[in-house]
Design a protein around this motif. Structure first.
Motif, PDB file in Angstrom:
ATOM      1  N   THR A  60      34.944  94.675  10.978  1.00  0.00           N
ATOM      2  CA  THR A  60      34.644  94.962  12.309  1.00  0.00           C
ATOM      3  C   THR A  60      33.143  94.003  12.787  1.00  0.00           C
ATOM      4  OG1 THR A  60      33.532  96.909  12.080  1.00  0.00           O
ATOM      5  CG2 THR A  60      35.994  96.594  12.955  1.00  0.00           C
ATOM      6  N   LEU A  61      32.575  93.099  11.845  1.00  0.00           N
ATOM      7  CA  LEU A  61      31.207  92.356  11.564  1.00  0.00           C
ATOM      8  C   LEU A  61      30.837  91.396  12.425  1.00  0.00           C
ATOM      9  CD1 LEU A  61      29.350  94.273   8.329  1.00  0.00           C
ATOM     10  CD2 LEU A  61      29.414  95.425  10.832  1.00  0.00           C
ATOM     11  N   PRO A  62      31.197  91.092  13.406  1.00  0.00           N
ATOM     12  CA  PRO A  62      31.323  90.144  13.800  1.00  0.00           C
ATOM     13  C   PRO A  62      30.506  88.659  12.947  1.00  0.00           C
ATOM     14  CG  PRO A  62      29.735  91.359  15.395  1.00  0.00           C
ATOM     15  CD  PRO A  62      30.513  91.878  14.082  1.00  0.00           C
ATOM     16  N   ASP A  63      29.449  89.504  12.640  1.00  0.00           N
ATOM     17  CA  ASP A  63      28.368  87.914  12.750  1.00  0.00           C
ATOM     18  C   ASP A  63      28.386  88.095  10.573  1.00  0.00           C
ATOM     19  OD1 ASP A  63      27.635  86.772  14.745  1.00  0.00           O
ATOM     20  OD2 ASP A  63      26.293  88.645  14.359  1.00  0.00           O
ATOM     21  N   LEU A  64      29.946  88.816   9.901  1.00  0.00           N
ATOM     22  CA  LEU A  64      29.680  88.566   8.688  1.00  0.00           C
ATOM     23  C   LEU A  64      29.732  86.927   7.850  1.00  0.00           C
ATOM     24  CD1 LEU A  64      29.510  90.401   5.933  1.00  0.00           C
ATOM     25  CD2 LEU A  64      31.549  90.564   5.874  1.00  0.00           C
ATOM     26  N   GLN A  65      28.772  86.064   6.807  1.00  0.00           N
ATOM     27  CA  GLN A  65      28.990  85.456   6.195  1.00  0.00           C
ATOM     28  C   GLN A  65      28.574  85.735   5.095  1.00  0.00           C
ATOM     29  OE1 GLN A  65      25.729  83.512   7.177  1.00  0.00           O
ATOM     30  NE2 GLN A  65      25.452  84.108   9.842  1.00  0.00           N
TER      31      GLN A  65
END
Length: 109
Positions: free
Chosen positions: A32-37
């Motif tokens: 659910t982490l939209p910015d996870l890189q």
């Protein structure tokens, strides 16, 4: 860690054992982490946990590195990951060393 302008961009968990419920929570949260890189689950064990949330994260094309070294990845779990890997264009580093992949699992890549 968090970027100053974005949400969580890196999750690094090392050498942990997750029960089925804890593993499901971890995978769901990471999914659910939209910015996870960057996602590293180096030497983590999460038996009976689906990798589908990681596959979904891969489809968003934000993930750049995925480290699943010695994390119990077998051929069946590789099938789950390949759903996301097949459409991902942002991943530059995938580390699967020390897992239980046979030639069948490797060929799925």
């Amino acid at each position: 860690y968090r970027d100053k302008t974005d949400g969580v961009v890196c999750v690094d968990v090392y050498g942990q054992y997750f029960s089925g419920i804890a593993g499901d929570c971890l995978m769901s949260s990471a999914g659910t982490l939209p910015d996870l890189q960057h996602l590293s689950l180096h030497m983590c064990a999460f038996p009976a946990t689906s990798l589908s949330p990681i596959a979904q994260t891969l489809t968003r094309n934000t993930l750049r590195t995925l480290n699943l070294t010695a994390s119990g990845i077998d051929d069946a779990r590789m099938t789950q990951l390949c759903v996301g890997l097949s459409v991902n264009v942002s991943l530059t580093s995938l580390i699967l060393a020390g897992n239980q992949l046979s030639s069948h699992g490797v060929l799925k890549l």
